[in-house]
Design an enzyme around this catalytic site. Structure first.
Site, PDB file in Angstrom:
ATOM      1  CG  LEU A 232      -1.950  -1.111   1.303  1.00 24.88           C
ATOM      2  CD1 LEU A 232      -2.719  -1.038   2.621  1.00 24.88           C
ATOM      3  CD2 LEU A 232      -2.916  -1.047   0.122  1.00 24.88           C
ATOM      4  N   GLY A 233       2.020   1.202   0.617  1.00 27.21           N
ATOM      5  CA  GLY A 233       2.840   2.399   0.693  1.00 27.21           C
ATOM      6  C   GLY A 233       4.168   2.100   1.338  1.00 27.21           C
TER       7      GLY A 233
ATOM      8  N   GLY B 238       7.577   4.106   3.360  1.00 22.63           N
ATOM      9  CA  GLY B 238       8.120   5.312   3.984  1.00 22.63           C
ATOM     10  C   GLY B 238       9.418   5.003   4.687  1.00 22.63           C
ATOM     11  N   GLY B 239       9.930   5.999   5.408  1.00 20.93           N
ATOM     12  CA  GLY B 239      11.216   5.834   6.070  1.00 20.93           C
ATOM     13  C   GLY B 239      11.211   4.763   7.136  1.00 20.93           C
ATOM     14  CG  MET B 240       9.023   5.008  10.606  1.00 17.27           C
ATOM     15  SD  MET B 240      10.073   4.609  12.001  1.00 17.27           S
ATOM     16  CE  MET B 240       8.950   3.588  12.959  1.00 17.27           C
TER      17      MET B 240
ATOM     18  CB  VAL C 147       1.646   0.304   5.059  1.00 22.10           C
ATOM     19  CG1 VAL C 147       0.250  -0.107   5.525  1.00 22.10           C
ATOM     20  CG2 VAL C 147       2.308   1.182   6.111  1.00 22.10           C
TER      21      VAL C 147
ATOM     22  CE  LYS D 159       2.853   2.189  10.308  1.00 22.06           C
ATOM     23  NZ  LYS D 159       2.832   3.443  11.118  1.00 22.06           N
TER      24      LYS D 159
ATOM     25  CG  ASP E  15       3.638  13.632  13.220  1.00 22.18           C
ATOM     26  OD1 ASP E  15       3.760  14.826  12.861  1.00 22.18           O
ATOM     27  OD2 ASP E  15       3.942  12.674  12.495  1.00 22.18           O
TER      28      ASP E  15
END
Length: 862
Positions: free
Chosen positions: A18-19, A21-23, A26, A41, A134
């Protein structure tokens, strides 16, 4: 390295990426056990090797795992397999708020609903001790079932030590797309464009930090743009730290003043000036949402009046008006039923009047616990007397009363005729009444019959113990009770000459008839102390103390005895002992306003401000729909320079008693301190419409003065002086004339103010505030030596009150001693002078080019 679809992690089969990122990544996945679609995740291998990122990942699991709320993305599972760390979460179909806002603002009704839901989600996190840190549009998902708050990776847990701060996300800023990015050299957690000022400055964060970020997101929901929108992140950061946000009223054609205030309160620079609770904000927004009908329609006035009440599904339903004839006051559609027992009247003589007042006081005390237990609010005799309220219209204006109990006594020889009525304050319609004749020598009969009638008129159904307490008497001697009622009546009206002495005589005679009459001892003790406060003769103090002790010796459970002794101890500086006495009184009589106020003041006297706050909050929690408890807490917050919280409590008082002129007047005063002048004018206008007072007109004039609208200021102040001229109001009027360009009228009015002030100082030469005003007025007229004499009398060198230091600075500035004025202003700022005081006064305009003054302005706005 990304995992391929089909990979299994425990019972979960990955379906699609799905996506990323830096972490990590997902994935959409399927729980093979129950066929449920979930989101997984996965912490990337690179991130897993970095301690701080692994800690963030684990923190999210702990944070989300503690939460259970329909507007927070649910966590189902946590796992680890072959070195892969993963979270299993609720799979959401929809789009992020960030994506949605690219198409413009949300429809107004939809934005209201989502705003309330988001605030409720944040409130739930705060309830669990979790600060998100955040909150931004990309962490909010809009789904068919509603809004969901995501990504607690930066959340700070109240019961966990914080990990080292992490570098902020500088790639893109939701809602603000700068042409160039700033290099990341800081150690700030979160996304810069959605950080609170204290977060950007690296200070500790708490729940109020989330409220600033929440305010930014809410603003975007309604307008489609960031309230500090700039062309670069550096400018955004600078604007958040030092700039003022755009007004929601100006940015959105559908926004209401209430909504503008709600969002604006989130965006205050100082945490103590914001909402102090996300739950309070959520209730406010929920009421706005419940009152919205159709796109772009604001909340109805009835909804806005009630928006501080607890929101339930049933409460949102608008009560239909009672049709045709009146069939019971309990079925009227009133926001809060608020009862006031007025002082009784007598056309005969002072003795009958005193008896009448004592009867009203006793009636109020008898029914107080009964009405409280049934949701009806009763303004105490203490408050009624403090405000000098004597008729139904004044009770409606001062307390927002919806119901009035008023009575009169006619005494002829040994016979009394007593008339009492229950009156609807809105319509002045008599709802019920009683008229009875009794022997003056039988006060028990009078008291019992009037009390029983009041219970029936108010439709209170009593249980056995309540009925027994209703007719219980502290003495069995009728003559002693009659003397006590008269003594109590005279003491209630203690300001009239000779009344305290008469009260002492009556209580003493009651004791002579019944030496075990504890209430009479408490009464005479209170009268002795009142005598001391009037004369400052110390010989009255031991008499008061002894009488209070005697009252408690006869009845250790009597709240009146503890209030009596607590008052003496408070006045003699025995704060801890006084607090103990008042606490005992509160435990025995939770509706005793005098005991609650005494307890809080004793705690403040002992230096325990936090305990005093808890006492006020306890009073609010006990009677959340009683306007007076909110006003007490508002005054406390105002005196502690916690103006944002003070506003919230005054707004609560206003919402509970929408016809309470005094509450609007007090709310406007705090708005003045906050620099919210248009809001202040609105509050004063409302106060005057309900019940014109010189104070409301005077402060209305001050608001115009701060806005440099001098002719309008003079007009309001003229009205205030017409109603009740005094040195302070005349001085303000003179200032308005001066700046409006009428120097001649200003001089004449300053002279009048000085003459009035001299008369007041002849009575009380120790009035520090008046000395400071006189010093300024003299300086304005060039009478330097007299001005300095008043400053000496005020002992400015030893002053600690910020407002007094400020007015001393005004005087020195008018004497052209700018250095001394700046020194005093600096001291005032050190003692938490409200920023608006420094920036609003035209009298300081000559100092504004001065660099030292500019530094003070910067300091006061930190």
């Amino acid at each position: 390295m990304a995992l391929v679809p089909g990979t299994r992690l425990g019972p979960y089969e990955l379906v699609a990426l799905l996506g990323r990122g830096g972490m990590g990544e997902v994935y959409r996945a399927t729980d093979a056990r129950i066929g449920r679609t979930v989101a997984i995740k996965i912490l990337s291998a690179d991130a897993a090797r970095q301690d701080e990122r692994r800690i963030r990942f684990e923190r999210e699991a702990r944070a989300v795992g503690r939460l259970n709320h329909p507007n927070i993305c649910a966590l189902y599972d946590v796992g680890s397999q072959d070195g892969v760390e993963y979270l299993v979460m609720e799979y959401l179909q929809g789009e992020t708020l960030s994506s949605r806002l690219r198409r413009g603002p949300l429809p107004f009704d939809e934005a209201l609903r989502h705003a309330a839901a988001l605030a409720e989600a944040v409130a739930r996190a705060h309830q669990e001790g979790i600060v998100h840190r955040d909150i931004k549009p990309s962490n909010v998902m809009l789904t068919d079932s509603g809004l969901k708050l995501l990504d607690f990776g930066l959340a700070k847990l109240r019961d966990q030590l914080d990990v080292p701060a992490l570098v902020g996300d500088l790639s893109t800023v939701d809602g603000v797309r700068p042409p160039d990015n700033i290099s990341s050299t800081g150690t700030i957690v979160g996304t810069f464009a959605y950080m609170a000022p204290e977060q950007l400055e690296g200070h500790p964060c708490d729940a109020r930090t989330d409220l600033f970020s929440l305010g930014l997101v809410l603003f975007e929901m309604f307008t489609g743009r960031h309230p500090f929108a700039k062309t670069s992140e550096a400018e955004v950061v600078h604007a958040i730290l030092y700039g003022e946000p755009e007004s929601l009223l100006e940015a959105s054609r559908n926004a209401t003043a209430d909504l503008d205030r709600a969002v604006g309160l989130c965006l205050k620079k100082r945490p103590q000036d914001r909402w102090q609770s996300a739950a309070d904000l959520a209730r406010d927004l929920a009421w706005s949402a419940s009152g919205s009908r159709g796109s772009g329609t604001a909340a109805t006035p009835a909804t806005r009046r009630r928006r501080w009440l607890e929101v339930t599904a049933a409460a949102i339903v608008i009560v239909a008006a009672v049709a045709a004839a009146y069939v019971g006051w309990q079925r009227q559609a009133k926001t809060v039923r608020s009862l006031v027992v007025l002082p009784c009247t007598s056309a005969n003589d002072s003795q009958a009047q005193a008896y009448c007042d004592g009867l009203a006081d006793t009636l109020s005390a008898k029914i107080a616990p009964l009405v409280l237990a049934r949701g009806l609010q009763l303004t105490s005799t203490f408050e009624v007397r403090q405000r000098g309220v004597a008729n139904a219209s004044a009770a409606r204006a001062s307390f927002g009363a919806t119901l009035i109990l008023e009575g009169a006594i006619l005494r002829a020889g040994e016979t009394m005729r007593i008339n009492y009525a229950l009156v609807d304050a809105d319509s002045s319609r008599q709802l019920d009444a009683v008229s009875l004749t009794a022997a003056a020598s039988d006060p028990f009969s009078v008291q019992d019959r009037v009390t029983e009638w009041a219970v029936t008129a108010l439709e209170l159904k009593l249980n056995g113990p309540e009925r027994e307490a209703l007719t219980a008497h502290e003495t069995q001697v009728p003559g002693a009770h009659e003397l006590y009622l008269q003594g109590r009546g005279y003491l209630l009206d203690y300001e009239k000459p000779g009344h305290v002495d008469t009260a002492i005589d009556l209580f003493t005679r009651a004791i002579a008839l019944d030496a075990k009459y504890a209430l009479a001892f408490a009464g005479v003790g209170s009268a002795y102390w009142q005598k001391y406060t009037a004369t400052k003769d110390p010989s009255w103090v031991p008499l008061a103390r002894d009488a209070c002790d005697r009252a408690l010796g006869l009845d250790a459970a009597a709240p009146a005895g503890y209030v009596c002794r607590g008052t003496v101890r408070l006045g003699t500086g025995e704060y801890t002992a006084a607090a103990d006495d008042f606490a005992r009184a509160v435990d025995r009589e939770p509706t005793n306003d005098e005991a609650y106020l005494g307890l809080a003041r004793a705690q403040q006297g002992a230096g325990n401000v936090s305990a005093a706050e808890q006492t006020y909050r306890r009073a609010v929690d006990l009677r959340p729909q009683y306007w007076a408890t909110h006003e007490w807490l508002a005054i406390f917050y105002r005196d502690q320079a916690r103006y944002g919280e003070s506003v919230q409590q005054y707004q609560a008082a206003v919402s509970l008693t929408p016809d309470n002129a005094r509450a609007y007047y007090a709310l406007g005063g705090v708005y003045l301190l906050l620099g919210r002048y248009e809001d202040a004018i609105g509050a004063f206008r409302k106060s005057v419409s309900l019940g014109p007072t010189p104070g409301a007109y005077a402060n209305w004039g001050v608001a115009y003065y701060y806005l440099r609208r001098f002719p309008e200021s003079a007009s309001m102040l003229e009205e205030a002086c017409r109603l009740a001229p005094d040195a302070r109001r005349l001085g303000n009027l003179a200032r308005a004339y001066y700046w409006a360009g009428d120097k001649t009228q200003a001089t004449v009015t300053f002279e009048r103010a000085i003459a009035d002030g001299e008369r007041e100082l002849a009575v009380n030469p120790h009035d520090v505030d008046l000395h400071l005003l006189m010093a300024e007025y003299m300086a304005k007229l060039g009478r330097r030596s007299e001005s300095l004499a008043h400053l000496d009398a005020a002992q400015v060198a030893h002053e600690t009150d910020p407002h007094r230091l400020f007015f001393a600075a005004l005087a020195y500035n008018s004497l052209h001693d700018e250095a001394r004025a700046l020194h005093l202003l600096s001291q005032a700022v050190d003692r938490q002078l409200p920023p608006a005081e420094l920036t609003a006064w035209p009298d300081l305009d000559n100092l504004r080019p001065n660099l030292s003054f500019q530094r003070l302005v910067h300091r006061v706005n930190q």
